[in-house]
Write a protein that holds these residues in place. Structure first.
Motif, PDB file in Angstrom:
ATOM      1  N   MET A  76       8.256  -9.329 -11.711  1.00 27.92           N
ATOM      2  CA  MET A  76       6.870  -8.875 -11.741  1.00 27.92           C
ATOM      3  C   MET A  76       6.232  -8.971 -10.358  1.00 27.92           C
ATOM      4  O   MET A  76       5.493  -8.085  -9.945  1.00 27.92           O
ATOM      5  CB  MET A  76       6.050  -9.718 -12.729  1.00 27.92           C
ATOM      6  CG  MET A  76       6.028  -9.220 -14.149  1.00 27.92           C
ATOM      7  SD  MET A  76       5.674  -7.473 -14.325  1.00 27.92           S
ATOM      8  CE  MET A  76       3.915  -7.485 -14.562  1.00 27.92           C
ATOM      9  N   PHE A  79       7.470  -6.191  -8.285  1.00 25.28           N
ATOM     10  CA  PHE A  79       6.841  -4.942  -8.718  1.00 25.28           C
ATOM     11  C   PHE A  79       5.400  -4.842  -8.206  1.00 25.28           C
ATOM     12  O   PHE A  79       4.993  -3.830  -7.641  1.00 25.28           O
ATOM     13  CB  PHE A  79       6.873  -4.871 -10.248  1.00 25.28           C
ATOM     14  CG  PHE A  79       6.173  -3.683 -10.829  1.00 25.28           C
ATOM     15  CD1 PHE A  79       6.802  -2.445 -10.840  1.00 25.28           C
ATOM     16  CD2 PHE A  79       4.894  -3.798 -11.357  1.00 25.28           C
ATOM     17  CE1 PHE A  79       6.159  -1.340 -11.376  1.00 25.28           C
ATOM     18  CE2 PHE A  79       4.254  -2.693 -11.891  1.00 25.28           C
ATOM     19  CZ  PHE A  79       4.877  -1.456 -11.900  1.00 25.28           C
ATOM     20  N   LYS A 166      -5.254  -3.884 -16.230  1.00 24.67           N
ATOM     21  CA  LYS A 166      -4.321  -3.653 -17.332  1.00 24.67           C
ATOM     22  C   LYS A 166      -3.279  -4.770 -17.424  1.00 24.67           C
ATOM     23  O   LYS A 166      -3.026  -5.301 -18.497  1.00 24.67           O
ATOM     24  CB  LYS A 166      -3.642  -2.304 -17.117  1.00 24.67           C
ATOM     25  CG  LYS A 166      -2.727  -1.899 -18.246  1.00 24.67           C
ATOM     26  CD  LYS A 166      -2.388  -0.411 -18.185  1.00 24.67           C
ATOM     27  CE  LYS A 166      -1.044  -0.162 -18.845  1.00 24.67           C
ATOM     28  NZ  LYS A 166      -0.020   0.269 -17.906  1.00 24.67           N
ATOM     29  N   ILE A 372       2.285 -16.541 -22.759  1.00 20.15           N
ATOM     30  CA  ILE A 372       3.646 -16.546 -22.183  1.00 20.15           C
ATOM     31  C   ILE A 372       3.497 -16.697 -20.687  1.00 20.15           C
ATOM     32  O   ILE A 372       3.648 -15.748 -19.908  1.00 20.15           O
ATOM     33  CB  ILE A 372       4.519 -15.299 -22.473  1.00 20.15           C
ATOM     34  CG1 ILE A 372       4.853 -15.115 -23.936  1.00 20.15           C
ATOM     35  CG2 ILE A 372       5.841 -15.361 -21.695  1.00 20.15           C
ATOM     36  CD1 ILE A 372       5.301 -16.265 -24.737  1.00 20.15           C
ATOM     37  N   GLU A 373       3.149 -17.871 -20.293  1.00 18.05           N
ATOM     38  CA  GLU A 373       3.158 -18.301 -18.903  1.00 18.05           C
ATOM     39  C   GLU A 373       2.653 -17.282 -17.875  1.00 18.05           C
ATOM     40  O   GLU A 373       3.400 -16.406 -17.422  1.00 18.05           O
ATOM     41  CB  GLU A 373       4.559 -18.749 -18.489  1.00 18.05           C
ATOM     42  CG  GLU A 373       5.324 -19.498 -19.553  1.00 18.05           C
ATOM     43  CD  GLU A 373       4.774 -20.888 -19.861  1.00 18.05           C
ATOM     44  OE1 GLU A 373       4.062 -21.011 -20.870  1.00 18.05           O
ATOM     45  OE2 GLU A 373       5.013 -21.819 -19.112  1.00 18.05           O
ATOM     46  N   ILE A 376       2.790 -12.696 -16.791  1.00 14.50           N
ATOM     47  CA  ILE A 376       3.145 -11.677 -17.754  1.00 14.50           C
ATOM     48  C   ILE A 376       2.351 -11.830 -19.027  1.00 14.50           C
ATOM     49  O   ILE A 376       2.549 -11.096 -19.963  1.00 14.50           O
ATOM     50  CB  ILE A 376       4.638 -11.749 -18.071  1.00 14.50           C
ATOM     51  CG1 ILE A 376       5.126 -13.134 -17.803  1.00 14.50           C
ATOM     52  CG2 ILE A 376       5.388 -10.760 -17.278  1.00 14.50           C
ATOM     53  CD1 ILE A 376       6.596 -13.266 -17.966  1.00 14.50           C
ATOM     54  N   ASN A 379       0.533  -9.044 -20.877  1.00 15.42           N
ATOM     55  CA  ASN A 379       1.122  -7.773 -20.499  1.00 15.42           C
ATOM     56  C   ASN A 379       2.071  -7.261 -21.573  1.00 15.42           C
ATOM     57  O   ASN A 379       3.261  -7.126 -21.385  1.00 15.42           O
ATOM     58  CB  ASN A 379       1.862  -7.959 -19.179  1.00 15.42           C
ATOM     59  CG  ASN A 379       2.433  -6.675 -18.699  1.00 15.42           C
ATOM     60  OD1 ASN A 379       1.912  -5.619 -19.046  1.00 15.42           O
ATOM     61  ND2 ASN A 379       3.485  -6.746 -17.936  1.00 15.42           N
ATOM     62  N   LYS A 380       1.502  -6.994 -22.734  1.00 15.64           N
ATOM     63  CA  LYS A 380       2.345  -6.500 -23.816  1.00 15.64           C
ATOM     64  C   LYS A 380       2.496  -4.994 -23.738  1.00 15.64           C
ATOM     65  O   LYS A 380       1.835  -4.327 -22.960  1.00 15.64           O
ATOM     66  CB  LYS A 380       1.687  -6.844 -25.155  1.00 15.64           C
ATOM     67  CG  LYS A 380       1.824  -8.299 -25.535  1.00 15.64           C
ATOM     68  CD  LYS A 380       1.392  -8.417 -26.964  1.00 15.64           C
ATOM     69  CE  LYS A 380       1.446  -9.831 -27.474  1.00 15.64           C
ATOM     70  NZ  LYS A 380       0.903  -9.883 -28.817  1.00 15.64           N
ATOM     71  N   ALA A 381       3.355  -4.489 -24.573  1.00 15.07           N
ATOM     72  CA  ALA A 381       3.496  -3.041 -24.636  1.00 15.07           C
ATOM     73  C   ALA A 381       2.163  -2.426 -25.039  1.00 15.07           C
ATOM     74  O   ALA A 381       1.427  -3.016 -25.816  1.00 15.07           O
ATOM     75  CB  ALA A 381       4.554  -2.689 -25.675  1.00 15.07           C
ATOM     76  N   PRO A 382       1.807  -1.264 -24.489  1.00 12.57           N
ATOM     77  CA  PRO A 382       0.512  -0.660 -24.806  1.00 12.57           C
ATOM     78  C   PRO A 382       0.452  -0.209 -26.253  1.00 12.57           C
ATOM     79  O   PRO A 382       1.489   0.084 -26.835  1.00 12.57           O
ATOM     80  CB  PRO A 382       0.453   0.531 -23.866  1.00 12.57           C
ATOM     81  CG  PRO A 382       1.869   0.854 -23.542  1.00 12.57           C
ATOM     82  CD  PRO A 382       2.620  -0.430 -23.604  1.00 12.57           C
TER      83      PRO A 382
ATOM     84  N   ASN B 262       8.432  -8.733 -23.196  1.00  6.89           N
ATOM     85  CA  ASN B 262       8.401  -8.502 -21.755  1.00  6.89           C
ATOM     86  C   ASN B 262       9.050  -9.579 -20.924  1.00  6.89           C
ATOM     87  O   ASN B 262       9.504  -9.335 -19.820  1.00  6.89           O
ATOM     88  CB  ASN B 262       6.979  -8.275 -21.293  1.00  6.89           C
ATOM     89  CG  ASN B 262       6.685  -6.806 -21.245  1.00  6.89           C
ATOM     90  OD1 ASN B 262       7.493  -6.063 -20.696  1.00  6.89           O
ATOM     91  ND2 ASN B 262       5.613  -6.384 -21.848  1.00  6.89           N
TER      92      ASN B 262
ATOM     93  N   THR C  36       5.879  -0.074 -22.019  1.00  8.41           N
ATOM     94  CA  THR C  36       6.631   0.686 -23.013  1.00  8.41           C
ATOM     95  C   THR C  36       5.797   1.898 -23.405  1.00  8.41           C
ATOM     96  O   THR C  36       4.606   1.753 -23.676  1.00  8.41           O
ATOM     97  CB  THR C  36       6.896  -0.163 -24.268  1.00  8.41           C
ATOM     98  OG1 THR C  36       7.388  -1.425 -23.856  1.00  8.41           O
ATOM     99  CG2 THR C  36       7.909   0.498 -25.175  1.00  8.41           C
TER     100      THR C  36
END
Lengths: 382, 322, 97
Positions: A76, A79, A166, A372-373, A376, A379-382, B262, C36
């Motif tokens: 991440m 990125f 986002k 989740i630490e 991330i 940052n789930k799937a949209p 993720n 995704t």
């Protein structure tokens, strides 16, 4: 401090001993390392020394799990850096990547197994406003409230933390490594002048090895975030071991510290790395650093006691009756170091009654943790 | 030995001391508490879980009353794992619910050896029926109903999808969380089931838990192969309706309901893809448990091991850990 | 938009697809961002082409519809509805070589 309280450090200093741990000791180690955000680091040491077969079966999932989180964080950060450096390329000015993100970008061993709570970048002060505008267009916006915002802009060495709308990644954009009001005044121009370009990005730089160590030391010993004390000390240890293979690094480290007005934090860094993590520091370097940076008389003794409490893992079993007071004194000290006393009073009062800035900032980071630490987090799937 | 082999007094002194250590699915939990009556709740809800003799525990958790004057007029409970508190304290009567939520947090934030999806999973003849959980869907009621009619409970909240055995789901048999009207619905539908302490006015309304059946706990080390993916919706007065839905859209829903999709990156993507390869997907609306359960039994018995399943077993290269 | 513009999936940010027979939507996963996307089968076909090699809009069109003429209107639709949209999502990049 008893032996159990320093278990994590003693094993990080001598990872070969991981081969002979019994289950009850693993039980203690995993808990301390998890709280110190160093579980991924333990995995990397196990892998580096090829000890995974010696790890009891029930323990392994915790190490693998931490490795996955750390790798995800590293990916991440890579990125986000790609995006950020692209956005800031329009400035046509060097962007210095700092701390954890720099370790990733420069491919340093200090990046292995590390987790990140934010990304730190530095640009020259005259480009700060323009940088903020460019970032805002790309969804990086200030996340502080109006008092925090004023506080940051007036007194600090960075913008209020920016957050990607986002992905929720946090970004600290600096123009110096210490606040404008701090007693120590490292010269940002000198940092930029010595910075090292990074392959693959025309505008990206990292600090030179000596400055990287000095900055890490300053961050740890001049900041109030002892929440990450253990992890930051491990960063320093890893940097010193890596850069220290080159004699030239040691030869100029202390004099660079003096030039940058950072002899005190450098002394603390070398002292506590050596004391707690057995970091190999040449005797002569230690003596020079002490001569320039060691506090005088009883203060030296007191600071030893304070840091010994503040640095080990943030875990109930690493705490004695003196620990809370020690952390409070260090917290006060960090503010005393950042700004003159007459400025500190209204600031501390404001903190107590209206808006505890740093506590709140830590909470924000902590909020990310349960999901989740850190990075991330949401940052789930949209 | 199982937890209920100890008397309540013996459990209480263990919990107040070095801790009660027991197996919950693949995990070992070490529970300590200074609360007065916590042993009774644990004995009722986790009584058939094996005691653990292992000196390594996955989670060391505590329930205590926070300090301060409030404890006298508004007693509260605090959940901690190694000194970390994921939640704000809750009223004392919600202690057991808080233990459940705390354990959910431990698993979902720390166990990336699995792909973890917020879903209920039950099994019949080795095949798993997965029900993801958009809030208010009524999946827990349906899960409790199926379990009361002999389906094996793998989990009510956290589906642990294997990363090593493609398409397999690991069991984590724990109490099923029932909310509001569901509590009375299940009491009436399955009076023989054990229902634990009732917590009023939680963030989710009134909450009570139904204990996992002893048989589900006894078979806790058996995995099940994903085969049906059902998105249930409880609609008062509705007749049972089962309508096929697309796998790609279902994939998106599962990813959305995953805690660590993720974190796992490509590995998580491949694991989820395998689940969708295995599963027929349906939207389900229902109001009557007596009507919907036989329909689901028919559906899963007719599905058997599908062609998709065979195909996937031959061409799955297996995800690597990059 | 010049005719020499090519579009590509940056190998640094690879895409993974999940598709099933008879369905009109495809899952596209970008592991580096963690994003995704549920996209149309046609969109997925475009992305798959651009993951294999950098292509101009004309080349994409010819690959998808070998028997059709790439008239300006059709190319504009391909750019606006697919390429620019995918670029904004960070799935593809363009180069003006």
């Amino acid at each position: 401090m008893d032996k159990q309280a320093t278990l994590l450090f003693s094993l990080l200093a001598r990872p070969q001993k991981l081969a002979d741990l019994d289950m009850p000791t693993w039980d203690v180690l995993i808990r301390q390392a998890r709280n110190a955000d160093l579980l991924g680091r333990v995995y990397e040491l196990v892998a580096e020394h090829q000890l995974f077969d010696a790890v009891p079966l029930p323990v392994r999932p915790h190490l693998l799990s931490a490795r996955r989180v750390a790798r995800r964080h590293t990916a991440m950060v890579g990125f986000e850096l790609g995006n950020l450096l692209g956005i800031l390329a329009k400035l046509d000015t060097p962007v210095v990547v700092l701390k954890g993100a720099a370790y990733v970008l420069a491919g340093l061993p200090a990046a292995a197994g590390r987790v990140f709570s934010d990304i730190d970048l530095m640009v020259a002060k005259e480009h700060l406003d323009e940088a903020e505008k460019l970032l805002k267009i790309q969804a990086w916006v200030a996340s502080a409230d109006s008092y925090d915002d004023k506080y940051y802009r007036k007194w600090m060495h960075e913008l209020p933390p920016l957050q990607h709308l986002k992905r929720h990644t946090l970004l600290d954009l600096h123009h110096a490594i210490l606040p404008q009001t701090a007693r120590l005044k490292p010269d940002s121009d000198k940092l930029f002048a010595a910075a090292v370009p990074v392959d693959g990005y025309p505008n990206a730089f990292v600090l030179c090895p000596q400055d990287m160590v000095l900055h890490s030391a300053t961050h740890l010993f001049h900041d109030d975030e002892f929440k990450h004390g253990a992890r930051d000390l491990v960063d320093l240890d890893t940097l010193l071991r890596y850069f220290g293979k080159d004699d030239a690094f040691w030869q100029s480290l202390v004099s660079r510290g003096e030039t940058m007005d950072l002899s005190r934090p450098l002394y603390y860094a070398l002292r506590f790395c050596q004391r707690l993590l057995d970091t190999p520091v040449p005797e002569l370097v230690m003596a020079q650093a002490a001569r320039l940076g060691r506090p005088v008389g009883p203060l030296a003794w007191l600071m030893d006691k304070l840091f010994e409490r503040a640095l080990p893992a943030d875990h109930p079993m690493c705490v004695d009756s003196f620990t809370p007071l020690a952390k409070w004194l260090l917290y006060l000290r960090s503010h005393y170091l950042r700004m003159p006393f007459h400025l500190l009073i209204p600031h501390l009062l404001h903190k107590a009654f209206i808006s505890p800035i740093n506590a709140r900032r830590m909470e924000k980071k902590a909020e990310n943790r349960p999901t989740i630490e850190g990075l991330i987090a949401e940052n789930k799937a949209p | 030995m199982i937890v209920a082999d100890y008397s309540e007094e013996a459990l209480q002194s263990l919990i107040a001391g070095s801790g009660l250590r027991f197996d919950v699915g693949p995990f070992v939990v070490n529970l300590q508490s200074s609360l007065d009556n916590f042993a009774a709740d644990i004995r009722l809800m986790y009584g058939t879980c094996p005691l653990s003799t292992q000196s390594f525990a996955d989670f060391h958790v505590r329930l205590d009353q926070p300090f301060g004057l409030r404890r006298w007029f508004r007693p509260q409970t605090n959940f901690t794992q190694d000194g970390r508190t994921p939640f704000k304290p809750l009223p004392l009567e919600q202690s057991f619910a808080m233990f459940e939520w705390g354990l959910n947090w431990c698993v979902s934030s720390q166990c990336h050896q699995y792909l973890i999806v917020h879903a209920a999973v039950v099994e019949r003849a080795g095949l798993a029926l997965i029900m993801p959980a958009p809030p208010g869907s009524g999946k827990s009621t349906l899960c409790a109903g199926l379990v009361a009619r002999g389906w094996r409970l793998l989990t009510d909240e956290l589906a642990l999808v294997s990363l090593e055995q493609p398409g397999e789901v690991i069991a984590l048999p724990r109490p099923i969380s029932l909310k509001n009207e569901s509590i009375d619905v299940i009491r009436e539908f399955a009076p023989q089931q054990v229902i634990g302490p009732i917590a009023h006015d939680t963030a989710k309304g009134t909450v009570a838990h139904m204990a996992a059946p002893p048989e589900s706990i006894r078979r806790g080390t058996e995995t099940a192969t994903s085969r049906l993916l059902i998105f249930p919706k409880y609609i008062p007065g509705a007749s049972t309706s089962i309508v096929p839905r697309q796998k790609a859209a279902s994939f998106m829903e599962l990813a959305e309901q995953s805690f660590n999709f993720n974190v796992l990156g490509e590995l998580g993507f491949q694991a989820l893809k395998q689940v969708l390869d295995n599963c027929d997907c349906y939207d389900l609306s229902y109001s009557d448990l007596d009507d919907v359960i036989p329909a689901l039994e028919q559906l899963i018995d007719a599905s058997g091991a599908s062609p998709a399943l065979d195909a996937s077993l031959t061409n799955s290269g297996g995800a690597t850990d990059g | 938009m010049r005719a020499s513009t090519t579009w590509f999936v940056n190998p640094v940010n690879p895409l993974f697809f999940a598709a099933w027979p008879g369905e009109d939507a495809v899952v596209a996963y970008q592991s580096t961002s963690g994003d995704t996307h549920l996209i149309s089968a046609m969109g997925a076909a475009v992305l798959e082409l651009l993951q294999a090699a950098p292509l101009s809009a004309e080349a994409v069109f010819k690959d998808l519809f070998p028997d059709e003429e790439p008239v300006a209107e059709a190319l504009a639709t391909l750019r606006n509805n697919f390429l620019i949209h995918f670029e904004q999502l960070g799935l593809i990049e363009k180069s003006l070589s």
